[in-house]
Scaffold this active site. Sequence first.
Site, PDB file in Angstrom:
ATOM      1  N   ASN A  43      23.214  54.181  -5.391  1.00  0.00           N
ATOM      2  CA  ASN A  43      21.918  53.894  -5.579  1.00  0.00           C
ATOM      3  C   ASN A  43      22.195  52.653  -5.254  1.00  0.00           C
ATOM      4  O   ASN A  43      22.976  51.524  -5.544  1.00  0.00           O
ATOM      5  CB  ASN A  43      21.884  53.774  -6.972  1.00  0.00           C
ATOM      6  CG  ASN A  43      22.752  53.139  -8.293  1.00  0.00           C
ATOM      7  OD1 ASN A  43      23.505  52.721  -7.757  1.00  0.00           O
ATOM      8  ND2 ASN A  43      22.483  53.104  -9.543  1.00  0.00           N
ATOM      9  N   GLU A  45      19.626  49.492  -5.967  1.00  0.00           N
ATOM     10  CA  GLU A  45      17.576  49.067  -6.509  1.00  0.00           C
ATOM     11  C   GLU A  45      17.024  48.010  -5.822  1.00  0.00           C
ATOM     12  O   GLU A  45      17.278  47.210  -5.212  1.00  0.00           O
ATOM     13  CB  GLU A  45      18.197  48.603  -8.396  1.00  0.00           C
ATOM     14  CG  GLU A  45      18.764  49.353  -8.583  1.00  0.00           C
ATOM     15  CD  GLU A  45      19.136  49.615 -10.253  1.00  0.00           C
ATOM     16  OE1 GLU A  45      19.344  48.303 -10.606  1.00  0.00           O
ATOM     17  OE2 GLU A  45      19.503  50.855 -11.200  1.00  0.00           O
ATOM     18  N   CYS A  54      18.228  56.757  -5.460  1.00  0.00           N
ATOM     19  CA  CYS A  54      19.057  57.081  -6.339  1.00  0.00           C
ATOM     20  C   CYS A  54      20.413  57.764  -5.149  1.00  0.00           C
ATOM     21  O   CYS A  54      20.278  57.507  -4.039  1.00  0.00           O
ATOM     22  CB  CYS A  54      18.990  58.602  -6.896  1.00  0.00           C
ATOM     23  SG  CYS A  54      17.569  58.304  -8.228  1.00  0.00           S
ATOM     24  N   GLU A  56      22.464  59.998  -5.200  1.00  0.00           N
ATOM     25  CA  GLU A  56      22.327  61.536  -4.139  1.00  0.00           C
ATOM     26  C   GLU A  56      21.534  61.477  -2.593  1.00  0.00           C
ATOM     27  O   GLU A  56      21.812  62.144  -2.056  1.00  0.00           O
ATOM     28  CB  GLU A  56      22.161  62.362  -5.414  1.00  0.00           C
ATOM     29  CG  GLU A  56      22.683  62.725  -6.926  1.00  0.00           C
ATOM     30  CD  GLU A  56      22.362  61.560  -7.596  1.00  0.00           C
ATOM     31  OE1 GLU A  56      22.197  60.319  -7.359  1.00  0.00           O
ATOM     32  OE2 GLU A  56      22.416  62.169  -8.497  1.00  0.00           O
ATOM     33  N   CYS A  88      19.201  63.602 -11.496  1.00  0.00           N
ATOM     34  CA  CYS A  88      17.313  63.510 -11.553  1.00  0.00           C
ATOM     35  C   CYS A  88      17.203  64.214 -11.694  1.00  0.00           C
ATOM     36  O   CYS A  88      17.483  64.825 -10.196  1.00  0.00           O
ATOM     37  CB  CYS A  88      16.723  61.744 -11.593  1.00  0.00           C
ATOM     38  SG  CYS A  88      16.670  61.924  -9.840  1.00  0.00           S
TER      39      CYS A  88
HETATM   40  N1  THU Z   1      20.463  57.281 -10.562  1.00  0.00           N
HETATM   41  C1  THU Z   1      21.128  57.794  -9.569  1.00  0.00           C
HETATM   42  O1  THU Z   1      21.154  56.693  -9.124  1.00  0.00           O
HETATM   43  N2  THU Z   1      21.088  59.125  -9.732  1.00  0.00           N
HETATM   44  C2  THU Z   1      20.280  59.758 -10.338  1.00  0.00           C
HETATM   45  O2  THU Z   1      20.093  61.087 -10.190  1.00  0.00           O
HETATM   46  C3  THU Z   1      19.910  58.960 -12.006  1.00  0.00           C
HETATM   47  C4  THU Z   1      19.298  58.016 -11.775  1.00  0.00           C
HETATM   48  C5  THU Z   1      19.741  55.732 -10.891  1.00  0.00           C
HETATM   49  C6  THU Z   1      18.738  54.895 -10.032  1.00  0.00           C
HETATM   50  C7  THU Z   1      18.908  53.789 -11.010  1.00  0.00           C
HETATM   51  O3  THU Z   1      19.907  52.834 -10.068  1.00  0.00           O
HETATM   52  C8  THU Z   1      19.716  53.486 -12.521  1.00  0.00           C
HETATM   53  O4  THU Z   1      20.711  55.172 -11.937  1.00  0.00           O
HETATM   54  C9  THU Z   1      19.653  53.749 -13.528  1.00  0.00           C
HETATM   55  O5  THU Z   1      18.225  54.718 -13.405  1.00  0.00           O
END
Ligand code: THU
Length: 130
Positions: A43, A45, A54, A56, A88
């Site tokens: 991930n 940000e 994300c 995935e 998610c």
């Molecule tokens: N996140 C993912 O990388 N994958 C998911 O399926 C759910 C959330 C990340 C996004 C963000 O950087 C952190 O987790 C918190 O939400």
Amino acid sequence: MLDNLELLNYAKQACENAYVPYSNFHVGACALYDTGNYYVGCNVENASYGLSLCAERNAMSNAIVAGEKGKLVKIAVYSKDRANCMPCGACRQWMAEFKKDDNLQIVLESENSKCAVFTIEELLPYGFVL
Ligand code: THU
């Protein structure tokens, strides 16, 4: 073909590269295609929180960028901050886009370093299709 533990290990390695200054929640993923090729993602940000990417979807994007023409058969998702890190909803929809079939396996690490496996059919029943 990578097995579930190998796939999870690559997801773990990618998790170490997560750029998460806002949530401090590290996620890594490794997507395996029916060609035997695999791609990792973490991930990433952003100060504008909604622009965060994300793990995935980054892994699946990497497959496209590399010219992958196969179909997605397995994807491991790992967070060092939580066991059983479920994908998610948006990532589930992305997985459905590239899946070989409804048996696409989503591999997670549960407690005691065991694998938990779900199918896309279980995680995204009645998903949107065009
Ligand atoms: N996140 C993912 O990388 N994958 C998911 O399926 C759910 C959330 C990340 C996004 C963000 O950087 C952190 O987790 C918190 O939400």
